[in-house]
Design an enzyme around this catalytic site. Structure first.
Site: not given
Ligand code: NAD
Ligand code: ZN
Length: 342
Positions: A38, A40, A43, A63, A93, A107, A175
């Site tokens: 992922c 994450t 990072h 995860h 929790c 939560c 995603i």
């Molecule tokens: P990823 O970084 O692989 O995908 C992001 C995509 O956005 C990339 O393919 C990138 O090229 C594209 N992008 C960049 N600039 C753009 C633009 N101007 N227009 C259109 N597309 C553009 O990430 P992922 O694993 O697919 O996850 C998607 C996002 O969700 C990430 O920001 C991630 O951090 C986040 N995320 C959130 C949760 C949550 O629970 N909220 C969970 C997992 C991931």
């Molecule tokens: Zn809770």
């Protein structure tokens, strides 16, 4: 056991021999078979400012996984050794207002697997039984390994009704790609996917996007005109975390439209709030998955023909974790899987 560990503050991960995790009465010990990488994990591996603020070392990362039950605690009656399972990575929790009301995904005391407690990039992982999802018969074992991000995609894609609607997916990372497939499966008319990377645009088409857009070359207004759309997008799935992309999506939405926001921006984003007001838009933040309605929805959609397998583009043995992380970071990839059974 072997585990991929962030040993100390700073970049990198190490494959190390570590003690097997301890169990308590309500826990399940799982033999990990496959894991997904992922953002994450990237990072944490690179040790960016978020990771430096968040991660306590040493930590076993990861995860997204599938595996088989090895052992259950004395209070666990509904799982047996050999069962195919994945884990919900948010350990809640159980005591706060939302948990007590059954809204576990809200939560405020969530502990993240592979972030705040030892994770799944290891030969074994231990989780409370309430975090274990017992897979239904017939599930593809590689798809089972990515139920966690698949759940992010489902939870986001189904936040607003999409049947017959025009949906814009912003960002075709793993995603966004899965969300496009889900929106299509759930009956959207047009699923437009905006993504600068050509490899990922091609993958979006394979996963059911009706139209892909290179945001550097084409405007959303042109795409809407070409499709004969009279109003804007009814539903936007924000999967990029990119400020420009989010602002652009916002002004191309239909009145009364909904934007489900999963992408995590690195900085604050300014938006045209007057548009939100006059166009009566709903912006909804999405974190994780609903426990366990999203897991149910994933399972039934797979049974009713949803195919997300094209999102898996790379497979490595866990020992080749450096190559696996490089593939995931490179961008010309969908989901990258590591195999722990070799
Ligand atoms: P990823 O970084 O692989 O995908 C992001 C995509 O956005 C990339 O393919 C990138 O090229 C594209 N992008 C960049 N600039 C753009 C633009 N101007 N227009 C259109 N597309 C553009 O990430 P992922 O694993 O697919 O996850 C998607 C996002 O969700 C990430 O920001 C991630 O951090 C986040 N995320 C959130 C949760 C949550 O629970 N909220 C969970 C997992 C991931
Ligand atoms: Zn809770």
């Amino acid at each position: 056991m072997r585990a991929l560990v962030k040993s100390a503050a700073g970049p990198g991960l190490e494959m190390r021999d570590v003690p097997e995790p301890a169990m308590s009465l309500n826990d399940v010990r799982i033999g990990v078979e496959r894991t997904g990488i992922c953002g994450t994990d990237l990072h944490i591996e690179s040790w960016d400012p978020w990771a430096a603020r968040t991660i306590q070392t040493p930590l076993i990362v990861g995860h997204e996984f599938v595996g088989r039950v090895l052992e259950v605690g004395a209070n666990v009656t509904d799982l047996e050794p050999g069962d195919l399972v994945s884990g919900e990575g948010h350990v809640v929790c159980g005591r706060c207002r939302h948990c007590r009301a059954g809204r576990w995904h809200l939560c405020a005391n969530t502990v993240g697997l592979g972030v705040n407690r030892d994770g799944a990039f290891a030969e074994q992982v231990v989780l409370p039984v309430t975090n274990v999802w017992h897979h239904w018969p017939g599930v593809d074992p590689e798809v089972a390994a990515i139920f966690d991000p698949f759940g992010n995609a489902v939870h986001t894609a189904l936040s607003f009704p999409v049947l017959g609607e025009d949906v814009l997916v912003v960002g075709a990372g793993p995603i966004g790609l899965m969300a496009a497939a889900v929106a299509r499966h759930a009956g959207a008319r047009y699923v437009v996917v905006s993504e600068p990377n050509p490899f990922r645009r091609e993958l979006a088409t394979r996963m059911g996007a009706t139209r892909v857009v290179d945001p550097g070359k084409e405007t959303l207004a042109d795409v809407q005109r070409a499709l004969g759309m009279v109003e804007g997008f009814d539903v936007v799935l924000e999967m990029s975390g990119n400020a420009t992309a989010m602002r652009d999506a916002l002004v191309h939405m239909a009145h009364g439209g909904g934007m489900a926001i999963l992408g995590i921006p690195t900085d604050e984003i300014t938006i045209d709030m007057a548009k939100v007001v006059f166009n009566q838009l709903t912006l909804r933040g999405i974190y994780g998955r609903e426990m366990y309605e999203t897991w149910y929805q994933m399972s039934v959609m797979l049974q009713s023909g949803l195919d997300i397998r094209p999102v898996i583009t790379h497979r490595f043995a866990a020992g080749d974790h450096e190559a696996a992380f490089a593939a995931a970071r490179g961008g010309d990839s969908g989901k990258v899987i590591m195999d722990w059974t070799e």
